[in-house]
Design a protein around this motif. Structure first.
Motif, PDB file in Angstrom:
ATOM      1  N   GLY A 147       5.404 -15.519  -6.855  1.00  0.00           N
ATOM      2  CA  GLY A 147       5.512 -14.300  -7.637  1.00  0.00           C
ATOM      3  C   GLY A 147       5.736 -13.015  -6.841  1.00  0.00           C
ATOM      4  O   GLY A 147       6.106 -13.020  -5.676  1.00  0.00           O
ATOM      5  N   LEU A 148       5.479 -11.906  -7.550  1.00  0.00           N
ATOM      6  CA  LEU A 148       5.737 -10.560  -7.031  1.00  0.00           C
ATOM      7  C   LEU A 148       4.489 -10.020  -6.328  1.00  0.00           C
ATOM      8  O   LEU A 148       3.390 -10.052  -6.901  1.00  0.00           O
ATOM      9  N   TRP A 149       4.678  -9.468  -5.108  1.00  0.00           N
ATOM     10  CA  TRP A 149       3.569  -8.943  -4.299  1.00  0.00           C
ATOM     11  C   TRP A 149       3.886  -7.523  -3.884  1.00  0.00           C
ATOM     12  O   TRP A 149       5.037  -7.179  -3.608  1.00  0.00           O
ATOM     13  N   GLU A 150       2.831  -6.697  -3.784  1.00  0.00           N
ATOM     14  CA  GLU A 150       3.007  -5.272  -3.475  1.00  0.00           C
ATOM     15  C   GLU A 150       2.009  -4.833  -2.409  1.00  0.00           C
ATOM     16  O   GLU A 150       0.880  -5.297  -2.366  1.00  0.00           O
ATOM     17  N   GLY A 151       2.472  -3.892  -1.574  1.00  0.00           N
ATOM     18  CA  GLY A 151       1.598  -3.257  -0.587  1.00  0.00           C
ATOM     19  C   GLY A 151       1.942  -1.775  -0.494  1.00  0.00           C
ATOM     20  O   GLY A 151       3.063  -1.371  -0.799  1.00  0.00           O
ATOM     21  N   ASN A 152       0.976  -0.946  -0.101  1.00  0.00           N
ATOM     22  CA  ASN A 152       1.163   0.514  -0.027  1.00  0.00           C
ATOM     23  C   ASN A 152       0.910   1.010   1.394  1.00  0.00           C
ATOM     24  O   ASN A 152       0.180   0.390   2.159  1.00  0.00           O
ATOM     25  N   PHE A 153       1.476   2.226   1.689  1.00  0.00           N
ATOM     26  CA  PHE A 153       1.247   2.865   2.978  1.00  0.00           C
ATOM     27  C   PHE A 153       1.418   4.367   2.768  1.00  0.00           C
ATOM     28  O   PHE A 153       2.469   4.819   2.308  1.00  0.00           O
ATOM     29  N   ASP A 154       0.386   5.150   3.108  1.00  0.00           N
ATOM     30  CA  ASP A 154       0.455   6.605   2.943  1.00  0.00           C
ATOM     31  C   ASP A 154       0.956   7.267   4.221  1.00  0.00           C
ATOM     32  O   ASP A 154       0.551   6.886   5.315  1.00  0.00           O
ATOM     33  N   ILE A 155       1.832   8.256   4.061  1.00  0.00           N
ATOM     34  CA  ILE A 155       2.377   9.012   5.196  1.00  0.00           C
ATOM     35  C   ILE A 155       2.177  10.502   4.930  1.00  0.00           C
ATOM     36  O   ILE A 155       2.479  10.997   3.840  1.00  0.00           O
ATOM     37  N   THR A 156       1.686  11.196   5.949  1.00  0.00           N
ATOM     38  CA  THR A 156       1.564  12.635   5.872  1.00  0.00           C
ATOM     39  C   THR A 156       2.917  13.247   6.222  1.00  0.00           C
ATOM     40  O   THR A 156       3.574  12.825   7.181  1.00  0.00           O
ATOM     41  N   VAL A 157       3.364  14.219   5.420  1.00  0.00           N
ATOM     42  CA  VAL A 157       4.653  14.894   5.671  1.00  0.00           C
ATOM     43  C   VAL A 157       4.358  16.355   6.002  1.00  0.00           C
ATOM     44  O   VAL A 157       3.747  17.064   5.201  1.00  0.00           O
ATOM     45  N   THR A 158       4.805  16.790   7.198  1.00  0.00           N
ATOM     46  CA  THR A 158       4.533  18.179   7.617  1.00  0.00           C
ATOM     47  C   THR A 158       5.807  19.018   7.554  1.00  0.00           C
ATOM     48  O   THR A 158       6.894  18.473   7.456  1.00  0.00           O
TER      49      THR A 158
END
Ligand SMILES: [Fe+2]
Length: 158
Positions: A147-158
């Protein structure tokens, strides 16, 4: 052809057609899969205690923790902590990347064995896309058996 021969050949043809259709359906739509995996988007439930299925399927995102608005940077997405297999019976069909809810790109893969489930995307985040000074990258992949799998990643933008 008499009536008896006609009925016999019609019956034989019907049996062959049903057998062929059943065999084709089994090879393209395997029934021995956990159907629950196809009812939702799958995610790692507890990052400190990943299951073998989560380790093998959750997208692993490698990206800088902080970027400058407008500058190019690369995001790598791998399927699994060790790369998922890519054979004709079990493979990763695609990898896609979104910035928040906005689709950014997608790579379709073929189950040829030499294609590996890892992709690199080059991005540049406009200042207006990161109004709160950060973005969330969302990677998804689809396994034909899991099936379908998801992952996240946060990035700071300056
Ligand atoms: Fe899989």
């Amino acid at each position: 052809m008499n009536r008896r021969m006609f009925l016999q050949s019609a019956l034989t043809g019907a049996v062959v057609a049903v057998s062929y259709r059943t065999a084709a359906a089994i090879s393209y739509f395997p029934t021995k899969v956990d159907q629950a995996l196809f009812q939702n988007i799958n995610r790692v439930k507890d990052p400190a205690a990943k299951t073998p299925l989560e380790k093998g399927h959750a997208p692993v995102i490698i990206a800088p923790a902080s970027v400058k608005a407008g500058d190019l940077f690369t995001v790598e997405v791998s399927v699994g902590e060790t790369l998922h297999p890519m054979g004709p019976a079990h493979w990763i069909q695609y990898i896609e990347l979104s910035i928040g809810n906005e689709p950014a790109g997608r790579i379709d893969l073929q189950p040829k064995g030499y294609m590996k489930p890892k992709a690199a995307f080059t991005l540049a985040i406009p200042k207006e896309s990161a109004t709160e000074g950060k973005i969330t990258l969302v990677a998804r992949q689809h396994c034909n058996l899991h099936g379908l799998w998801e992952g996240n990643f946060d990035i700071t933008v300056t």
